[in-house]
Design an enzyme around this catalytic site. Structure first.
Site, PDB file in Angstrom:
ATOM      1  N   LYS A   1       0.878  -1.178   0.000  1.00 15.51           N
ATOM      2  CA  LYS A   1       0.000   0.000   0.000  1.00 15.51           C
ATOM      3  C   LYS A   1       0.913   1.224   0.000  1.00 15.51           C
ATOM      4  O   LYS A   1       1.545   1.551   1.006  1.00 15.51           O
ATOM      5  CB  LYS A   1      -0.914  -0.004   1.227  1.00 15.51           C
ATOM      6  CG  LYS A   1      -1.939   1.137   1.247  1.00 15.51           C
ATOM      7  CD  LYS A   1      -2.802   1.048   2.501  1.00 15.51           C
ATOM      8  CE  LYS A   1      -3.841   2.153   2.564  1.00 15.51           C
ATOM      9  NZ  LYS A   1      -4.915   1.978   1.583  1.00 15.51           N
TER      10      LYS A   1
ATOM     11  N   ASP B   1     -10.318   8.020   2.534  1.00 21.05           N
ATOM     12  CA  ASP B   1     -10.163   7.670   3.949  1.00 21.05           C
ATOM     13  C   ASP B   1     -11.509   7.609   4.659  1.00 21.05           C
ATOM     14  O   ASP B   1     -11.600   7.105   5.780  1.00 21.05           O
ATOM     15  CB  ASP B   1      -9.280   8.702   4.657  1.00 21.05           C
ATOM     16  CG  ASP B   1      -7.792   8.456   4.414  1.00 21.05           C
ATOM     17  OD1 ASP B   1      -7.443   7.389   3.882  1.00 21.05           O
ATOM     18  OD2 ASP B   1      -6.983   9.342   4.754  1.00 21.05           O
TER      19      ASP B   1
ATOM     20  N   ASP C   1       1.523   5.023  -0.022  1.00 19.58           N
ATOM     21  CA  ASP C   1       0.782   6.210   0.401  1.00 19.58           C
ATOM     22  C   ASP C   1       1.548   7.486   0.060  1.00 19.58           C
ATOM     23  O   ASP C   1       2.755   7.467  -0.236  1.00 19.58           O
ATOM     24  CB  ASP C   1       0.507   6.143   1.908  1.00 19.58           C
ATOM     25  CG  ASP C   1      -0.823   6.768   2.291  1.00 19.58           C
ATOM     26  OD1 ASP C   1      -1.335   7.600   1.531  1.00 19.58           O
ATOM     27  OD2 ASP C   1      -1.348   6.418   3.369  1.00 19.58           O
TER      28      ASP C   1
END
Length: 691
Positions: free
Chosen positions: A444, A514, A446
């Site tokens: 992942k 999010d 970011d």
């Protein structure tokens, strides 16, 4: 398919239902002829001989008709190309010829020592036109202030309506439609990444509905700052110009022998309404953009909302045990596993496991997760650094900064200058070593802050970092994927801050937002689906009430059905879930695995938008159809309305697998929905199969 006139000055690219045509005049003017329903070469040649309008000197006959407007000459429209040399500004090109090969049409123009090549590609299986530009310099240095990927010209219509996706952190991808008026509408990002505020996509129509009417759409494949300008010119013609960079302050300098290739700006025409446009975009991305799109994405568990920075190997093992029992297929350790990372104040840049939390590194946990039958994933944020880190203490000059100015910190972090080769080398060795040290199946990736102090004091042309940062990101992802072909990557940027065709060509899925509130997510996912497919749209089931944003409580059923509209994930603290909740979740995960091929690879139909009351989306693949429906509110004893499904064989019969009802042709779901929906904020999954 590509047709070329005998004189080599008119070209027609055609897909299954549409055509795109351009023409070079004997004065070397490149004119746009047609974009819309499929036409033949003779039709294009007839359009090519039409004279340009004879305007008074206050307007230009080229404006709104030129295929790729450059700066200079008899033009007033926004230029797609703006270059400078010490001796001159603007462009005055001559046509050199065309080339074909690898499915491309290439039109070459020259201005002195600068060659400008316009690239076109339209695949036989899709009505998407891919366009980009290459600049080759064979002379003294040329400063490129602006080099857009394409200008799109729309046909004459009385009125146009503009669709765009806008938002902010926690509220991305919200669809907005408004009348287009004279002047320019500009959307974009000056933040160094794609941004939460706008997705690089626009669509224009006159009177389209979800399933009927003409729609023109454009999507840019670029993961840095960008700009799309939609202009309704004085004579009411409309052009869309877009590319890398937000303003015209400078992209880069081309030295002798250097070249620059713009990102792809793709365009699509359909007469199948907004839904038809979406399905065409989805099919194009699954076939030509997304890596391994024919492989369904696994159900994942992510540890962030369960643990945040309070992380340990023992705790992760306990979560993994519960996730595996639920049927999860991929277990992801989020932030907090590395360096001195006990909060967001330290550790970014030091990509080695924390010895106190993971004494044996990540391999023991990875082995445990694999032993449970799951894949293993980790979270990283390679483009960032905390001032409180070993990396920053050793190399404070590796960040973006302006001499004599404070180094702005967001989330207690700075942005590494990825345009530097030493930074690229460091990240390659760190990440390659990390992926080689333990069995890792998923990353992942970011990006949790925007560019602010985008300076590079030691470089003679520091503006280039805006473009070179993105090129370096792409090169690093490409290199890691080649070295570790079994590792999947997710693009994340504090949620949906880096979603575009460029990053999607290098990652397997994206983190949509999010915001995991299931009701908010319906609108976010509705907007996302306008251009991107469910196959890449990560969606999680988290705890209730939703602690991150709004404290809203929702049923586990509603949370699961909301997340099942994309790539299903779970992000709650499973150690606090009751046995009844874990058992119900296990059933939902099992059901998702059954419908997953239809959701992730099927044609999507938006049956009812998330505007209150009942909303629903349908997926169809082969003989199977899946409907996900959400009852957001029910008042005054209103019955659940029926849904008329789409995209089915009108001569066939379909059986509802829950109720046993058999339907013919255009299925009208009624009883199946009433069985599945009960009360406020509830949801249903209805499955049908052709008999």
């Amino acid at each position: 398919m590509l047709d070329i006139s005998e004189d080599g000055r008119t070209w027609v690219l055609s897909g299954p239902a549409s055509s795109y045509a351009v023409h070079v005049t004997d004065r070397d003017e490149l004119l746009h002829l047609h974009w819309g329903p499929r036409i033949g070469l003779a039709d294009a040649e007839a359009l090519a001989v039409r004279p340009l309008p004879d305007y008074w000197p206050f307007e230009s006959p080229l404006d709104g008709r030129e295929e790729y407007p450059v700066e200079g000459g008899p033009r007033f429209a926004r230029p797609a190309l703006s270059v400078r040399t010490p001796e001159r500004r603007g462009t005055e090109w001559t046509y050199e010829g065309h080339g074909t090969g690898d499915g491309e049409l290439r039109l070459r123009f020259r201005d002195g020592d600068l060659t400008i090549t316009l690239h076109y590609r339209m695949r036989s299986s899709a009505d998407v036109v891919e366009r980009w530009v290459t600049l080759d310099n064979r002379g003294p240095s040329v400063e490129v202030l602006r080099a857009d990927s394409a200008t799109w010209t729309l046909p004459d219509r009385e009125t146009w309506r503009l669709s765009q996706l806008h938002g902010r952190w926690g509220a991305e991808s919200r669809l907005e439609r408004s009348a287009l008026t004279h002047g320019e509408k500009v959307v974009g990002s000056r933040r160094g990444h794609t941004g939460h505020q706008h997705l690089p996509w626009v669509a224009l129509d006159t009177d389209a509905t979800e399933e009927h009417g003409e729609v023109y759409g454009c999507a840019l494949g670029w993961s840095g700052s960008w700009r799309i300008a939609v202009a309704q010119l004085p004579d009411a013609r409309v052009q869309i110009t877009g590319g890398a960079g937000y303003d015209d302050s400078g992209l880069l300098v081309l030295g002798t022998g250097e070249s620059y290739t713009t990102p792809v700006f793709a365009g699509l025409w359909t007469d199948g309404g907004f839904g038809g446009a979406s399905r065409a975009w989805h099919a194009y991305q699954r076939a030509h953009v997304i890596p391994d799109a024919d492989r369904d994405r696994p159900v994942l568990f992510n540890s962030w909302e369960a643990t945040e920075f309070d992380i340990s190997e023992e705790q992760q093992r306990a979560l993994a045990d519960r996730a595996a029992a639920m049927g999860v297929e991929l277990f992801v350790v989020d932030d907090g596993w590395f360096g001195a990372r006990t909060s967001d104040r330290a550790g970014l840049g030091d990509w080695t496991p924390n010895p106190d939390r993971f004494p044996g590194g990540l391999k023991p946990l990875s082995d445990h997760v694999h032993g449970l039958g799951m894949q293993f994933g980790i979270w990283v944020e390679p483009e960032m650094v905390n001032p409180d880190s070993d990396l920053y203490r050793a190399h404070p000059d590796w960040v973006q900064y302006q001499t004599g100015r404070k180094r702005t910190e967001f989330r207690n972090q700075l942005v590494l200058n990825l345009a530097r080769e030493d930074v690229q080398d460091y990240l390659w060795h760190q990440l390659d070593g990390l992926l080689s040290s333990a069995p890792v199946d998923y990353v992942k990736w970011d990006f949790n802050r925007c560019f602010t102090d985008a300076g590079w004091p030691d470089d003679p042309y520091p503006q280039r970092l805006w473009v070179d940062h993105v090129h370096a990101l792409y090169a690093l992802l490409d290199r890691l994927r080649a070295a570790h072909p079994g590792v999947a990557f997710e693009s994340c940027s504090g949620g949906g801050g880096r979603i575009d065709l460029g990053v999607l060509s290098r990652t397997d899925q994206v983190w949509t937002s999010d915001n995991t509130d299931p009701l908010d997510r319906l609108a976010i996912q509705h907007g996302f689906s306008q251009v991107h497919p469910a196959r890449v749209m990560a969606a999680w089931v988290t705890d209730s009430p939703n602690a991150m944003l709004n404290q809203r409580a929702s049923s586990l059923r509603f949370r699961f059905v909301s997340a099942m509209a994309g790539v299903l994930g779970v992000g709650g603290d499973l150690t606090k879930w009751t046995e009844a909740e874990l058992a119900e979740a296990r059933d939902w995960v099992a059901l998702y695995k059954e419908i997953r091929p239809v959701v992730q690879r099927g044609d999507q139909y938006r049956l009812r938008p998330p505007e209150g009351g009942l909303s629903a989306v349908q997926y169809a693949l082969g003989d199977e159809t899946v409907v996900l429906a959400w009852l957001q509110a029910q008042r005054y004893g209103e019955p659940v309305p029926a849904l008329r499904l789409r995209g089915l064989d009108p001569a066939a019969s379909y059986e509802c697998l829950k109720t046993g009802e058999v339907h013919r042709g255009a299925v009208l779901l009624h009883h199946g929905l009433r069985v599945g929906l009960r009360g406020d904020l509830d949801a249903a999954v209805v499955r049908l199969k052709r008999k």
